[in-house]
Design a protein around this motif. Structure first.
Motif, PDB file in Angstrom:
ATOM      1  N   ARG A   1      23.172  12.178  13.147  1.00 50.34           N
ATOM      2  CA  ARG A   1      23.384  13.562  13.573  1.00 50.34           C
ATOM      3  C   ARG A   1      24.352  14.272  12.651  1.00 50.34           C
ATOM      4  O   ARG A   1      24.136  15.430  12.238  1.00 50.34           O
TER       5      ARG A   1
ATOM      6  N   GLU B   1      25.061  13.460   9.582  1.00 47.89           N
ATOM      7  CA  GLU B   1      24.441  13.648   8.271  1.00 47.89           C
ATOM      8  C   GLU B   1      23.476  14.835   8.302  1.00 47.89           C
ATOM      9  O   GLU B   1      23.425  15.644   7.363  1.00 47.89           O
ATOM     10  N   ALA B   2      22.704  14.926   9.403  1.00 46.98           N
ATOM     11  CA  ALA B   2      21.765  16.031   9.532  1.00 46.98           C
ATOM     12  C   ALA B   2      22.513  17.360   9.597  1.00 46.98           C
ATOM     13  O   ALA B   2      22.101  18.370   8.985  1.00 46.98           O
TER      14      ALA B   2
ATOM     15  N   HIS C   1      23.756  18.069   6.141  1.00 45.07           N
ATOM     16  CA  HIS C   1      22.660  18.552   5.310  1.00 45.07           C
ATOM     17  C   HIS C   1      22.305  19.999   5.658  1.00 45.07           C
ATOM     18  O   HIS C   1      22.026  20.814   4.761  1.00 45.07           O
ATOM     19  N   ARG C   2      22.299  20.298   6.983  1.00 47.62           N
ATOM     20  CA  ARG C   2      21.953  21.639   7.412  1.00 47.62           C
ATOM     21  C   ARG C   2      22.995  22.643   6.915  1.00 47.62           C
ATOM     22  O   ARG C   2      22.660  23.728   6.441  1.00 47.62           O
TER      23      ARG C   2
END
Length: 211
Positions: free
Chosen positions: A22, A24-25, A28-29
């Protein structure tokens, strides 16, 4: 019991992995959003630069057109000035080499002037002769004490003094017809052209003054 603990540990691990995924996501976002904002900012900057370049190009074109127009007007003014100066230059040269001479000759060679000057000279000579003859007669009379017959005098009975005075008055009030013409011409804008019309060109016809 052992299986339960293992299951709990597994769940904890999966939770941890899920949280890591989560994060990392999310990271990234956020990075993607930052890149998107940066790209949008760069696009806006590029648009502004392009618009500024267009404005500068338009301003450069306008200044170039103004410069070209000024150069064209300057060239036109130069050509116009040369077209005006050249005739004036020729007129000045004509006046120097022809005009002044023609004016002087027109006055000095005037038949009217010759008549008045001749009359003045004749009356002056006659009056001088009269006074001289009278003076000589008086000297002879005084010296010889005899009457001197002056009936043979060429001016006997003539009022030479009055004739001479009238001739002088006529000379002093002299008004030549050509002077009236020249005076009128000097008040005009094209005086050289008019002088050429009314005065005979007695200078060299080869027009050396133009060389």
């Amino acid at each position: 019991m052992t299986n339960l603990k293992a299951e709990i540990e597994k769940l904890k691990k999966e939770k941890t992995e899920a949280e890591v995924a989560r994060d990392e996501a999310r990271s990234h976002r956020e990075m993607s959003e930052q890149r998107e904002e940066k790209t949008k900012s760069e696009l806006e900057s590029a648009k502004k630069d392009l618009q500024l370049e267009r404005v500068e190009k338009a301003e450069t074109s306008r200044r170039l057109a103004e410069t070209e127009e000024k150069l064209e007007n300057s060239e036109t003014a130069r050509v116009t000035a040369e077209s005006l100066v050249e005739p004036l230059k020729n007129d000045m040269l004509w006046m120097r080499h022809h005009g002044v001479i023609n004016v002087a000759n027109s006055i000095l060679n005037s038949i009217y002037l010759d008549r008045i000057v001749t009359n003045l000279m004749v009356t002056a000579r006659n009056d001088g002769y009269t006074h001289g003859y009278a003076e000589c007669t008086q000297h002879v009379t005084n010296a010889l004490r005899v009457y001197w017959d002056n009936s043979r005098s060429a001016t006997r009975g003539a009022d030479t003094g009055a004739a001479h005075a009238a001739a002088k008055a006529e000379y002093n009030n002299l008004c030549l017809p050509v002077m009236g013409l020249i005076t009128a011409v000097l008040q005009s804008d094209d005086l050289v052209a008019q002088l050429r019309d009314i005065l005979p060109d007695e200078a060299d016809a080869s027009d050396e003054y133009l060389e």
